[in-house]
Design a protein around this motif. Structure first.
Motif, PDB file in Angstrom:
ATOM      1  N   ILE A 222      47.519  46.571  40.449  1.00 22.31           N
ATOM      2  CA  ILE A 222      46.509  45.471  40.386  1.00 22.31           C
ATOM      3  C   ILE A 222      47.591  44.126  40.469  1.00 22.31           C
ATOM      4  N   GLU A 223      48.241  44.219  39.783  1.00 22.59           N
ATOM      5  CA  GLU A 223      49.329  43.490  40.322  1.00 22.59           C
ATOM      6  C   GLU A 223      49.875  42.863  41.120  1.00 22.59           C
ATOM      7  N   LYS A 226      47.270  41.535  44.028  1.00 20.50           N
ATOM      8  CA  LYS A 226      47.039  39.523  43.015  1.00 20.50           C
ATOM      9  C   LYS A 226      48.242  39.197  43.621  1.00 20.50           C
ATOM     10  N   ASN A 227      49.038  39.407  43.322  1.00 19.84           N
ATOM     11  CA  ASN A 227      50.501  38.422  43.396  1.00 19.84           C
ATOM     12  C   ASN A 227      51.257  38.452  44.673  1.00 19.84           C
ATOM     13  N   ALA A 234      50.449  37.894  48.851  1.00 20.99           N
ATOM     14  CA  ALA A 234      49.270  37.526  47.929  1.00 20.99           C
ATOM     15  C   ALA A 234      47.650  37.647  48.060  1.00 20.99           C
ATOM     16  N   ASP A 235      46.404  37.858  47.730  1.00 17.55           N
ATOM     17  CA  ASP A 235      45.275  37.927  47.636  1.00 17.55           C
ATOM     18  C   ASP A 235      44.681  38.603  48.752  1.00 17.55           C
ATOM     19  N   ASP A 241      36.257  42.756  40.779  1.00 21.57           N
ATOM     20  CA  ASP A 241      37.150  43.311  40.033  1.00 21.57           C
ATOM     21  C   ASP A 241      37.070  44.693  40.207  1.00 21.57           C
ATOM     22  N   LEU A 244      38.186  46.571  42.757  1.00 23.15           N
ATOM     23  CA  LEU A 244      40.017  47.095  42.108  1.00 23.15           C
ATOM     24  C   LEU A 244      40.573  47.660  41.598  1.00 23.15           C
TER      25      LEU A 244
END
Length: 260
Positions: A222-223, A226-227, A234-235, A241, A244
């Motif tokens: 997940i990290e 997102k990043n 990212a994104d 959520d 994800l």
């Protein structure tokens, strides 16, 4: 009847001295070393040279057969295409700003059209009977310019291509046993950014690594989503959520339903 070098013998006054016999090749002895009969002298040489090159090409195809790659995947947007070697110069030309994008017609039609059109017009641009290259500046210059352009563009294309990524993306993959019925795979397949880089089997390609070999936890997945990480921006996930989390658990479980 005409013989020798200009001397004419007429046996009958009704026979025209200027008459020319049909289907009789011209006597080329007047031009030693400068020309020769097309049939059979010149054509035979062409056939012999062509046969040598053909045999050499066949030997190369037997010694170095074309490599097999994995099945084509139209959903893999990270695939880097590469044409055959004889089209690499055109492939490289389309990488330049003046021949791509808004100027795509210039690179695909105008420039090749001018180049090949000039080669086709050489017989009319240079009508000299000389066979020595330095005595035929127009034909020699056009040919040297064409050869130099093709060699340079081909060399640049080979030097700039990412061969390691190409070998990775085309590598044959063993059939995977991922659970395509799981909800995690449905979410994965719906994300173009995921399937485009990692493939429909999650085995990776030119755009991303093999997800089945990851040792990361769902939280770490997940990290990264997102990043971003490395070349991955990212994104890129288009979902909520909850989806994800399901996807992260599915990836961390190597393509299997975490509930099993």
């Amino acid at each position: 009847m005409q013989r020798g070098k200009g001397m004419k013998y007429v046996g009958d006054s009704r026979v025209k001295a200027e008459g020319r016999m049909r289907n009789v090749p011209k006597d080329y002895s007047e031009y030693p070393g400068k020309t020769e009969a097309f049939w059979p002298n010149f054509l035979l040489k062409e056939w012999m040279v062509g046969a040598v090159f053909l045999m050499g090409f066949l030997v190369l195809t037997l010694a170095h057969p074309a490599p097999l790659e994995s099945l084509a995947d139209p959903s893999d947007t990270g695939y880097i295409p590469l044409p055959d070697w004889y089209f690499l110069f055109m492939y490289q030309l389309l990488k330049y700003e003046f021949a791509s994008g808004a100027y795509n017609v210039l690179g695909t039609v105008v420039i090749p059209g001018i180049a090949f059109g000039a080669l086709m017009l050489v017989p009319w641009l240079d009508t000299s009977k000389e066979r020595r290259p330095y005595r035929r500046p127009i034909a020699t210059s056009l040919m040297l310019l064409g050869v130099a352009s093709v060699v340079f563009l081909t060399w640049e294309s080979v030097a700039q291509h990412d061969w390691e990524a190409a070998a990775e993306q085309g590598k044959l993959q063993e059939p995977t046993d991922i659970d395509m019925e799981a909800q995690g795979y449905e979410i994965y397949a719906s994300q173009q950014s995921c399937i485009g880089c990692h493939g429909d089997q999650m085995t990776g390609g030119a755009g991303g690594p093999n997800l089945l070999e990851t040792e990361k936890t769902p939280e770490e997945v997940i990290e990264i989503v997102k990043n971003g990480q490395g070349a991955m921006p990212a994104d890129q996930f288009d979902g909520n959520d909850e989806e994800l989390e399901i996807l992260a658990e599915y990836i961390a479980n190597h393509g299997q339903n975490p509930e099993e």
